[in-house]
Enzyme design. Sequence first.
Site, PDB file in Angstrom:
ATOM      1  N   SER A 138      24.587  39.428  28.600  1.00 39.58           N
ATOM      2  CA  SER A 138      25.305  38.152  28.505  1.00 39.58           C
ATOM      3  C   SER A 138      24.317  37.100  28.029  1.00 39.58           C
ATOM      4  CB  SER A 138      25.823  37.751  29.896  1.00 39.58           C
ATOM      5  OG  SER A 138      26.243  36.402  29.903  1.00 39.58           O
ATOM      6  N   TYR A 151      24.475  35.272  39.099  1.00 38.16           N
ATOM      7  CA  TYR A 151      25.054  35.976  37.935  1.00 38.16           C
ATOM      8  C   TYR A 151      24.001  36.057  36.824  1.00 38.16           C
ATOM      9  CZ  TYR A 151      27.912  37.266  33.944  1.00 38.16           C
ATOM     10  OH  TYR A 151      28.410  37.908  32.818  1.00 38.16           O
TER      11      TYR A 151
HETATM   12  P1  NDP Z   1      36.981  41.728  32.745  1.00 40.74           P
HETATM   13  O1  NDP Z   1      37.108  41.118  34.081  1.00 40.74           O
HETATM   14  O2  NDP Z   1      38.140  41.654  31.808  1.00 40.74           O
HETATM   15  O3  NDP Z   1      36.525  43.254  32.856  1.00 40.74           O
HETATM   16  C1  NDP Z   1      35.637  43.712  33.821  1.00 40.74           C
HETATM   17  C2  NDP Z   1      35.726  45.222  33.899  1.00 40.74           C
HETATM   18  O4  NDP Z   1      34.747  45.697  34.839  1.00 40.74           O
HETATM   19  C3  NDP Z   1      37.084  45.700  34.380  1.00 40.74           C
HETATM   20  O5  NDP Z   1      37.514  46.789  33.597  1.00 40.74           O
HETATM   21  C4  NDP Z   1      36.827  46.139  35.816  1.00 40.74           C
HETATM   22  O6  NDP Z   1      37.657  47.246  36.138  1.00 40.74           O
HETATM   23  C5  NDP Z   1      35.362  46.597  35.727  1.00 40.74           C
HETATM   24  N1  NDP Z   1      34.728  46.545  37.044  1.00 40.74           N
HETATM   25  C6  NDP Z   1      34.451  45.440  37.772  1.00 40.74           C
HETATM   26  N2  NDP Z   1      33.929  45.779  38.958  1.00 40.74           N
HETATM   27  C7  NDP Z   1      33.887  47.141  38.991  1.00 40.74           C
HETATM   28  C8  NDP Z   1      33.481  48.093  39.950  1.00 40.74           C
HETATM   29  N3  NDP Z   1      32.990  47.720  41.147  1.00 40.74           N
HETATM   30  N4  NDP Z   1      33.566  49.409  39.655  1.00 40.74           N
HETATM   31  C9  NDP Z   1      34.060  49.800  38.456  1.00 40.74           C
HETATM   32  N5  NDP Z   1      34.464  48.953  37.491  1.00 40.74           N
HETATM   33  C10 NDP Z   1      34.392  47.635  37.771  1.00 40.74           C
HETATM   34  O7  NDP Z   1      35.698  41.014  32.078  1.00 40.74           O
HETATM   35  P2  NDP Z   1      34.947  41.226  30.686  1.00 40.74           P
HETATM   36  O8  NDP Z   1      35.604  42.225  29.851  1.00 40.74           O
HETATM   37  O9  NDP Z   1      34.718  39.866  30.138  1.00 40.74           O
HETATM   38  O10 NDP Z   1      33.550  41.778  31.233  1.00 40.74           O
HETATM   39  C11 NDP Z   1      32.941  42.966  30.778  1.00 40.74           C
HETATM   40  C12 NDP Z   1      31.437  42.771  30.766  1.00 40.74           C
HETATM   41  O11 NDP Z   1      31.105  41.741  29.839  1.00 40.74           O
HETATM   42  C13 NDP Z   1      30.845  42.353  32.108  1.00 40.74           C
HETATM   43  O12 NDP Z   1      29.636  43.058  32.306  1.00 40.74           O
HETATM   44  C14 NDP Z   1      30.582  40.864  31.923  1.00 40.74           C
HETATM   45  O13 NDP Z   1      29.542  40.410  32.734  1.00 40.74           O
HETATM   46  C15 NDP Z   1      30.206  40.833  30.458  1.00 40.74           C
HETATM   47  N6  NDP Z   1      30.323  39.545  29.801  1.00 40.74           N
HETATM   48  C16 NDP Z   1      31.498  38.845  29.794  1.00 40.74           C
HETATM   49  C17 NDP Z   1      31.570  37.631  29.152  1.00 40.74           C
HETATM   50  C18 NDP Z   1      32.791  36.777  29.155  1.00 40.74           C
HETATM   51  O14 NDP Z   1      32.696  35.559  28.879  1.00 40.74           O
HETATM   52  N7  NDP Z   1      33.964  37.308  29.416  1.00 40.74           N
HETATM   53  C19 NDP Z   1      30.398  37.080  28.441  1.00 40.74           C
HETATM   54  C20 NDP Z   1      29.229  37.889  28.535  1.00 40.74           C
HETATM   55  C21 NDP Z   1      29.197  39.084  29.167  1.00 40.74           C
HETATM   56  P3  NDP Z   1      38.406  47.489  37.539  1.00 40.74           P
HETATM   57  O15 NDP Z   1      38.666  46.139  38.136  1.00 40.74           O
HETATM   58  O16 NDP Z   1      39.642  48.241  37.155  1.00 40.74           O
HETATM   59  O17 NDP Z   1      37.442  48.303  38.304  1.00 40.74           O
HETATM   60  C1  8X3 Z   2      29.649  35.403  30.651  1.00 40.92           C
HETATM   61  C2  8X3 Z   2      29.240  34.166  29.937  1.00 40.92           C
HETATM   62  O1  8X3 Z   2      28.581  31.719  30.242  1.00 40.92           O
HETATM   63  O2  8X3 Z   2      30.285  32.609  31.715  1.00 40.92           O
HETATM   64  O3  8X3 Z   2      28.569  36.240  30.877  1.00 40.92           O
HETATM   65  O4  8X3 Z   2      27.997  33.254  32.007  1.00 40.92           O
HETATM   66  S1  8X3 Z   2      29.015  32.887  31.045  1.00 40.92           S
END
Ligand code: NDP
Ligand code: 8X3
Length: 250
Positions: A138, A151
């Site tokens: 991220s 985070y």
């Molecule tokens: P979502 O919330 O849409 O997706 C998160 C995914 O992680 C879900 O499929 C969830 O599945 C899974 N997950 C969460 N906790 C667990 C667990 N304990 N065990 C197994 N699976 C888990 O968010 P994003 O798609 O945005 O996030 C995906 C990645 O991208 C993350 O690592 C996030 O930190 C990163 N990210 C996101 C950004 C954003 O702005 N959205 C920016 C930068 C990075 P389920 O609940 O079914 O288990």
């Molecule tokens: C997700 C981006 O700016 O919400 O990793 O931390 S931010």
Amino acid sequence: MKKTALITGATSGIGEATAYEFAKQGINLILCGRRLQRLKTIQKALERLTDVHILNFDIRDKDDTFKAIESLPKDFKNIDVLINNAGNAHGLDPIQTGLIDDWDAMMDINVKGLLYVSKAVIPQMTERKSGHIINIGSSAGKEVYPKGNVYCASKHAVLAITEGMRIDLNPFGIKVGAISPGLVETEFSQVRFKGDEIADNVYKGFKALKAKDIAEIIYFAISRPPHVNIADLLVFPTAQANSVTVKKEF
Ligand code: NDP
Ligand code: 8X3
């Protein structure tokens, strides 16, 4: 020969979009997540394009993680591509009032869960002397922003682990890289703010990245020729310059 990819966090957002992108490209899929019904729905939608196996487990649980990956049927055992994507932010609070449960969730999922999945998958990659691991970092792993404390720490750890993996797996010819997005409109903010209405405003006033934008970049990274490894990639929406500078228009 068709490649096989394991994607964690495939039930929504970036992971789900990556599953669709990979399926379009004919990559066999192992889709992981805790929400079984969603896994089944996505499996059903993608089975027309490729072979799909689902694994329903919580990456915080070490034993379940190992059991799930050991349970893979023969046709899915050789994992060529691992996308360590599962993770979330939990809360946005100053360090002095942050909740320990939120801290535990972020360290247990974003850092330790990623390690458990990697530990379960890497031995067969080192054995075959091939493989590709992409960790979803991220922009929060590149800079710390107000109230981002734990985070940001978890995502700094993801980037450090990525570098460590790349060094240790170098003798085996295994590619390791990180893709670090800025603001992506997914369920991320619903989880971070526990369904509070603040979540609805996070992506208002500017065009955030879509999960598909990141999925396409992930596919680009895994489809480079054998001598090319995308080691570290930071991606912002055009409206975002860093974690705290976002051009919004209302
Ligand atoms: P979502 O919330 O849409 O997706 C998160 C995914 O992680 C879900 O499929 C969830 O599945 C899974 N997950 C969460 N906790 C667990 C667990 N304990 N065990 C197994 N699976 C888990 O968010 P994003 O798609 O945005 O996030 C995906 C990645 O991208 C993350 O690592 C996030 O930190 C990163 N990210 C996101 C950004 C954003 O702005 N959205 C920016 C930068 C990075 P389920 O609940 O079914 O288990
Ligand atoms: C997700 C981006 O700016 O919400 O990793 O931390 S931010």
